[in-house]
Design a protein around this motif. Structure first.
Motif, mmCIF file in Angstrom:
data_model
loop_
_atom_site.group_PDB
_atom_site.id
_atom_site.type_symbol
_atom_site.label_atom_id
_atom_site.label_comp_id
_atom_site.label_asym_id
_atom_site.label_seq_id
_atom_site.Cartn_x
_atom_site.Cartn_y
_atom_site.Cartn_z
ATOM 1 N N LYS A 47 3.627 -1.474 -0.166
ATOM 2 C CA LYS A 47 2.596 -2.508 -0.126
ATOM 3 C C LYS A 47 2.646 -3.347 -1.401
ATOM 4 C CE LYS A 47 -0.559 0.278 2.545
ATOM 5 N NZ LYS A 47 -1.813 1.039 2.495
ATOM 6 N N ILE A 49 1.327 -5.159 -4.753
ATOM 7 C CA ILE A 49 0.367 -4.732 -5.770
ATOM 8 C C ILE A 49 -0.935 -5.491 -5.558
ATOM 9 C CG2 ILE A 49 -0.106 -4.699 -8.265
ATOM 10 C CD1 ILE A 49 3.027 -4.903 -8.582
ATOM 11 N N SER A 75 -6.600 0.820 -3.293
ATOM 12 C CA SER A 75 -7.535 1.659 -2.530
ATOM 13 C C SER A 75 -6.787 2.567 -1.565
ATOM 14 C CB SER A 75 -8.536 0.788 -1.780
ATOM 15 O OG SER A 75 -7.845 -0.162 -1.001
ATOM 16 N N THR A 76 -5.495 2.315 -1.432
ATOM 17 C CA THR A 76 -4.690 3.190 -0.578
ATOM 18 C C THR A 76 -3.458 3.616 -1.376
ATOM 19 O OG1 THR A 76 -3.341 1.405 0.351
ATOM 20 C CG2 THR A 76 -5.419 1.866 1.459
ATOM 21 N N ASN A 80 3.604 2.974 3.411
ATOM 22 C CA ASN A 80 3.314 3.511 4.727
ATOM 23 C C ASN A 80 4.200 2.857 5.772
ATOM 24 O OD1 ASN A 80 2.125 1.043 5.326
ATOM 25 N ND2 ASN A 80 0.118 1.870 5.778
ATOM 26 N N GLY A 81 4.185 3.453 6.966
ATOM 27 C CA GLY A 81 5.045 2.929 8.009
ATOM 28 C C GLY A 81 5.140 3.882 9.179
ATOM 29 N N TYR A 87 2.974 8.121 12.197
ATOM 30 C CA TYR A 87 2.482 7.370 11.051
ATOM 31 C C TYR A 87 2.819 8.120 9.759
ATOM 32 C CZ TYR A 87 -0.684 5.146 7.742
ATOM 33 O OH TYR A 87 -1.198 4.492 6.654
ATOM 34 N N HIS A 113 -7.688 8.895 0.731
ATOM 35 C CA HIS A 113 -6.942 8.147 1.751
ATOM 36 C C HIS A 113 -5.904 9.047 2.431
ATOM 37 C CE1 HIS A 113 -4.754 4.888 3.690
ATOM 38 N NE2 HIS A 113 -3.655 5.352 3.154
ATOM 39 N N LYS A 116 -7.572 11.480 4.791
ATOM 40 C CA LYS A 116 -7.999 10.845 6.043
ATOM 41 C C LYS A 116 -6.824 10.595 6.973
ATOM 42 C CE LYS A 116 -12.215 8.512 4.573
ATOM 43 N NZ LYS A 116 -12.904 7.232 4.408
ATOM 44 N N CYS A 117 -5.737 10.119 6.410
ATOM 45 C CA CYS A 117 -4.557 9.842 7.246
ATOM 46 C C CYS A 117 -4.017 11.137 7.854
ATOM 47 C CB CYS A 117 -3.470 9.148 6.434
ATOM 48 S SG CYS A 117 -3.924 7.470 5.955
ATOM 49 N N GLU A 119 -5.822 13.789 8.528
ATOM 50 C CA GLU A 119 -6.810 14.171 9.543
ATOM 51 C C GLU A 119 -6.584 13.412 10.858
ATOM 52 O OE1 GLU A 119 -10.776 13.409 8.140
ATOM 53 O OE2 GLU A 119 -11.618 13.676 10.160
ATOM 54 N N HIS A 120 -6.141 12.169 10.753
ATOM 55 C CA HIS A 120 -5.932 11.349 11.952
ATOM 56 C C HIS A 120 -4.531 11.502 12.545
ATOM 57 C CE1 HIS A 120 -9.726 9.038 12.239
ATOM 58 N NE2 HIS A 120 -9.838 9.442 10.985
ATOM 59 N N GLY A 121 -3.751 12.418 12.003
ATOM 60 C CA GLY A 121 -2.465 12.709 12.629
ATOM 61 C C GLY A 121 -1.248 12.152 11.916
ATOM 62 N N GLY A 122 -1.436 11.649 10.713
ATOM 63 C CA GLY A 122 -0.292 11.118 9.970
ATOM 64 C C GLY A 122 0.482 12.208 9.240
#
Lengths: 190, 190
Positions: A47, A49, A75-76, A80-81, A87, A113, A116-117, A119-122
């Motif tokens: 990502k 800056i 904040s993250t 990612n990708g 994910y 972060h 959470k990712c 937890e959502h399956g990442g």
């Protein structure tokens, strides 16, 4: 484009003393992601800056010039990708320490972060580069959370021993300097 | 944080003439993503604007000041993240046209990026906001690719008719201004 000649090599061969010398972690990861992208293996990007733009000079017609801006806290995570439908989310950190990874290197909201990712399956992790030792580890983010919790009451770092025990060492390669998808194939998708 | 009082409302109710008036597309999407994030529904973030930093003033101890920087072309889309284990990737675009969406609004490498993410198993789309009509559409990225190909030889835009036919209209909501996950639930995950 990857700037290496296209010859067959064993990506697992430890060649830290030659090809990647002086390459910093970000560059190694970017080259790896470019290899994945160019070979249609995975779509993973760094990502930009995060910047707070305050003042822009529009005088020149060709290109607006930003003349006042400040770095913002991310904040993250940086990367990612998607890989094989999954994910992927990770942070990459370099340390000069030879004995441990200081947790102050990673922000609390980045840890949240990653949690959470996950937890959502990442598939979520960090890549830790001990630059003085020239050793690279893949560490699942659940361990970051674990040691972060410990740090609130005690030790503020993860020892190299703990990383050796819970992480996966990645040996630097040539065309894929840090082939973290190999770890994912072996430990997450098989 | 979402700045609305926490009262029960029907998010599908068409309230375009009141609550969101004057809100631009980015703000509506950011508020929606904040709602998803705060309610642990999905982890979707806008990527920072890509900037080429040229000169930084480190004089002040508190904060480095960027004094010369330029906007770069984005190489990916603005938004990505994870929802119910699936990789989500999209771009959001606003147009003042009342009759069509001009394809020059979306860069070729963004279309290629969406195609790649789709190929690897992601859910990929664009959100188009006709600001003069105050109408919002969810359009699967496969249609963007299709109309982009057409644009190489012919028409340089997607007509509103075509978007009405192939896209899903999203009616603005209150706490989730643009509830695109509802579309994903109904058309991709059910």
């Amino acid at each position: 484009m990857v700037n290496y000649p296209n010859k067959k090599i064993n990506n697992n061969r430890k060649i830290t003393s030659t090809a990647n010398r002086g390459m910093n972690l970000e560059k190694m990861i970017n080259q790896t992601n470019e290899f994945y992208l160019n070979n249609n293996i995975a779509i993973i990007h760094k990502k930009p800056i995060p910047i707070q733009i305050v003042k822009v000079d529009y005088k020149r017609r060709s290109a607006a010039k930003i003349i006042e801006a400040y770095y913002k806290l991310p904040s993250t995570t940086d990367y990612n990708g998607i890989y094989k439908g999954r994910y992927i989310d990770f942070e990459a950190k370099e340390t000069k320490s030879k004995t441990s990874f200081p947790l102050k290197n990673i922000h609390k909201h980045q840890i949240i972060h990653l949690e959470k990712c996950l937890e959502h399956g990442g598939i979520t992790f960090i890549i830790i580069y001990f630059s003085k030792l020239d050793r690279i580890f893949f560490l699942d983010s659940k361990y970051i959370s674990l040691y972060y919790k410990r740090s609130l009451k005690g030790r503020k770092s993860i020892t190299l021993d703990e990383i050796e025990k819970n992480g996966i060492e990645i040996f630097q390669g040539y065309r894929k300097p840090i082939d973290f998808l190999q770890v994912i194939d072996k430990y997450y998708l098989s």
